[in-house]
Design a protein around this motif. Structure first.
Motif, PDB file in Angstrom:
ATOM      1  N   SER A  20      14.998 -22.503 -37.851  1.00 22.50           N
ATOM      2  CA  SER A  20      14.450 -21.274 -37.265  1.00 22.50           C
ATOM      3  C   SER A  20      14.514 -20.083 -38.210  1.00 22.50           C
ATOM      4  N   LEU A  21      15.060 -20.286 -39.396  1.00 20.98           N
ATOM      5  CA  LEU A  21      14.929 -19.264 -40.440  1.00 20.98           C
ATOM      6  C   LEU A  21      13.520 -19.250 -41.012  1.00 20.98           C
ATOM      7  N   ILE A  22      12.896 -20.452 -41.072  1.00 17.82           N
ATOM      8  CA  ILE A  22      11.633 -20.568 -41.799  1.00 17.82           C
ATOM      9  C   ILE A  22      10.393 -20.566 -40.910  1.00 17.82           C
ATOM     10  N   TRP A  23      10.471 -21.206 -39.702  1.00 15.22           N
ATOM     11  CA  TRP A  23       9.224 -21.320 -38.952  1.00 15.22           C
ATOM     12  C   TRP A  23       8.686 -19.995 -38.407  1.00 15.22           C
ATOM     13  N   PRO A  24       9.522 -18.979 -38.109  1.00 18.04           N
ATOM     14  CA  PRO A  24       8.916 -17.736 -37.628  1.00 18.04           C
ATOM     15  C   PRO A  24       8.101 -16.994 -38.692  1.00 18.04           C
ATOM     16  N   ILE A  25       8.393 -17.281 -39.978  1.00 14.93           N
ATOM     17  CA  ILE A  25       7.709 -16.543 -41.041  1.00 14.93           C
ATOM     18  C   ILE A  25       6.592 -17.349 -41.711  1.00 14.93           C
ATOM     19  N   ASN A  26       6.390 -18.595 -41.268  1.00 12.53           N
ATOM     20  CA  ASN A  26       5.395 -19.457 -41.905  1.00 12.53           C
ATOM     21  C   ASN A  26       4.005 -18.826 -41.937  1.00 12.53           C
ATOM     22  N   SER A  27       3.503 -18.448 -40.752  1.00 13.98           N
ATOM     23  CA  SER A  27       2.139 -17.905 -40.674  1.00 13.98           C
ATOM     24  C   SER A  27       2.004 -16.614 -41.466  1.00 13.98           C
ATOM     25  N   VAL A  28       3.016 -15.742 -41.341  1.00 14.06           N
ATOM     26  CA  VAL A  28       2.983 -14.459 -42.052  1.00 14.06           C
ATOM     27  C   VAL A  28       3.004 -14.692 -43.564  1.00 14.06           C
ATOM     28  N   TRP A 226       3.558 -18.794 -30.149  1.00 15.24           N
ATOM     29  CA  TRP A 226       4.596 -17.798 -30.414  1.00 15.24           C
ATOM     30  C   TRP A 226       5.066 -17.844 -31.862  1.00 15.24           C
ATOM     31  N   ALA A 227       4.926 -19.009 -32.494  1.00 12.50           N
ATOM     32  CA  ALA A 227       5.367 -19.152 -33.890  1.00 12.50           C
ATOM     33  C   ALA A 227       4.207 -19.147 -34.875  1.00 12.50           C
ATOM     34  N   SER A 228       2.953 -19.073 -34.384  1.00 12.57           N
ATOM     35  CA  SER A 228       1.805 -19.139 -35.296  1.00 12.57           C
ATOM     36  C   SER A 228       0.921 -17.897 -35.186  1.00 12.57           C
ATOM     37  N   THR A 229       0.116 -17.797 -34.138  1.00 14.36           N
ATOM     38  CA  THR A 229      -0.802 -16.649 -34.026  1.00 14.36           C
ATOM     39  C   THR A 229      -0.095 -15.372 -33.557  1.00 14.36           C
ATOM     40  N   MET A 230       1.004 -15.529 -32.794  1.00 18.94           N
ATOM     41  CA  MET A 230       1.642 -14.351 -32.201  1.00 18.94           C
ATOM     42  C   MET A 230       2.232 -13.381 -33.223  1.00 18.94           C
ATOM     43  N   PRO A 231       2.938 -13.845 -34.287  1.00 21.73           N
ATOM     44  CA  PRO A 231       3.485 -12.860 -35.232  1.00 21.73           C
ATOM     45  C   PRO A 231       2.419 -12.020 -35.910  1.00 21.73           C
TER      46      PRO A 231
END
Length: 392
Positions: A20-28, A226-231
């Motif tokens: 969960s360190l990496i997947w929230p920032i993948n799309s960004v 929530w982890a892809s388009t949302m950020p």
């Protein structure tokens, strides 16, 4: 709770802090730093999850053949290799290659972890799965809260921290999981082979498993936004990456707080688990209705609170149902199927969401996701039909 389960819980916690360190920032990272569109970002995450599907199926197969310890060590080893490469080379296209290998390695680990809980503590019922689920979400509470500030400083440190957590996970598994599996005597092995053969011939439980797994697939397609388009959507509204990480911290803290309170009630009405799934799916859908009107961090936080209440009912119930359905000796395969359906949802979701936003807009995507949740109610109600038909 047995010591063996606590060892699995600690391993899952460390594993999920790293992930969960990496997947929230993948799309960004893919969109802002590698200069790709949201559609391309979604496609890359689809490849990552596709590798996770393959890893989950192989992991479940390996659990039944060589045991959970060796399967988990293999999965961690593959992931450490990928994260080492990602730490050293995270430009284009190296990021895609190592993210794919990482998805494969992580995929091997998860079905073995869940299958081991069911095998090592069968009398625990859903309690073992609920505890493992809480551990996952403690990681989700910690990881994104750290990821935002670290990413604003340097993305390289994100990859290094993830690598460090996986090395720690390897040490826990290597020294802690080695003695968790006792070898069956030859007589028990022979009896077990008969049970496996019988389980393979009786397809009703497998059909029920596939139906309930489709709930996981559909719900994950929506949840993965929530982890892809949302950020990217939240950043477009002026909400910082740090605040986005805080939303996930709210998610994790709520699960840690509410799951122990809800579990006794759910265990009491375990025979009505299908209605638990329906209620959970409806609650998750309502969160996306709220997002339609979200223009500030507060409304997004409320939407996350709502979807968290829904996932508390849905996520731990599905592997528990899989454990209940699985014949002896096929626990790994059944958990592998469930995990792979979740990975397929994470594979389709980001790409689907990216295309919808690029071709239409976020509002259209959100309404389509609500329709997906409505469709998911059908398999919630019908998953036990094959077994009922067999009894007739």
């Amino acid at each position: 709770m047995p010591k063996s389960i606590w060892l699995l819980v600690i391993g899952m916690l460390v594993n999920n802090i790293g992930n969960s360190l990496i997947w929230p920032i993948n799309s960004v990272y893919i969109h802002d730093h590698l200069g790709q569109t949201l559609t391309v970002a979604g496609f890359i995450l689809m490849i990552n999850s596709g590798a996770g599907v393959l890893g989950s199926l192989i992991g479940g197969f390996l659990f039944d053949k060589i045991g959970g310890y060796k399967s988990i060590i293999l999965g961690i080893g593959v992931t450490i290799f990928a994260l080492t490469g990602l730490t050293l080379w995270h430009g284009w296209p190296h990021y895609v290659i190592f993210l794919t290998i990482m998805g494969f390695g992580s995929g091997i680990v998860f079905p073995s972890m869940f299958a081991m809980v069911g095998v090592l503590w069968p009398e625990g019922g859903r309690r073992g799965f609920n505890t493992l689920y809480i551990a996952q979400n403690v990681g989700v509470a910690i990881g994104p809260a750290l990821a935002g500030p670290i990413a604003e400083f340097s993305f390289t440190y994100i990859f290094m921290a993830n690598l460090g957590m996986y090395i720690l996970f390897f040490l826990i598994a290597f020294f802690g999981y080695r003695n968790l599996e006792g070898k069956l005597p030859s007589k028990e092995k022979k009896e077990n082979e008969i049970i496996i053969d019988k389980g393979k011939k009786d397809k009703s439980t497998l059909y029920s498993l596939l139906i309930v797994s489709s709930v996981f697939l559909l719900a994950t397609i929506a949840y993965s936004q929530w982890a892809s388009t949302m950020p990217a959507h939240m950043q477009g509204l002026g909400i910082s990456l740090k605040e986005y990480g805080l939303v996930w911290t709210i998610n994790g803290l709520l699960i840690i707080t509410l799951q122990p309170l809800v579990s006794p009630l759910l265990n009491r009405y375990e025979h009505k688990i299908k209605y638990q799934l329906v209620v959970g799916v409806v609650i998750m859908m309502l969160s996306f209705v709220v997002i339609q009107f979200a223009e500030s961090f507060t409304i997004f936080a409320i939407a996350m609170i709502i979807i968290t209440m829904g996932e508390i009912l849905v996520w731990p119930a599905i592997p528990a149902i899989a454990s209940r359905l699985s014949p002896k000796g096929l626990e790994g395969m059944y958990q592998g199927v469930v995990t792979s359906f979740g990975s397929i949802g994470r594979m389709i979701g980001p790409f689907f969401g990216g295309v919808m936003v690029d071709q239409f807009n976020m509002e259209t995507l959100l309404w389509v996701l609500c329709v997906i949740f409505i469709i998911a109610i059908i398999p919630c109600l019908l998953y036990d039909r094959p077994m009922k038909a067999k009894k007739l």
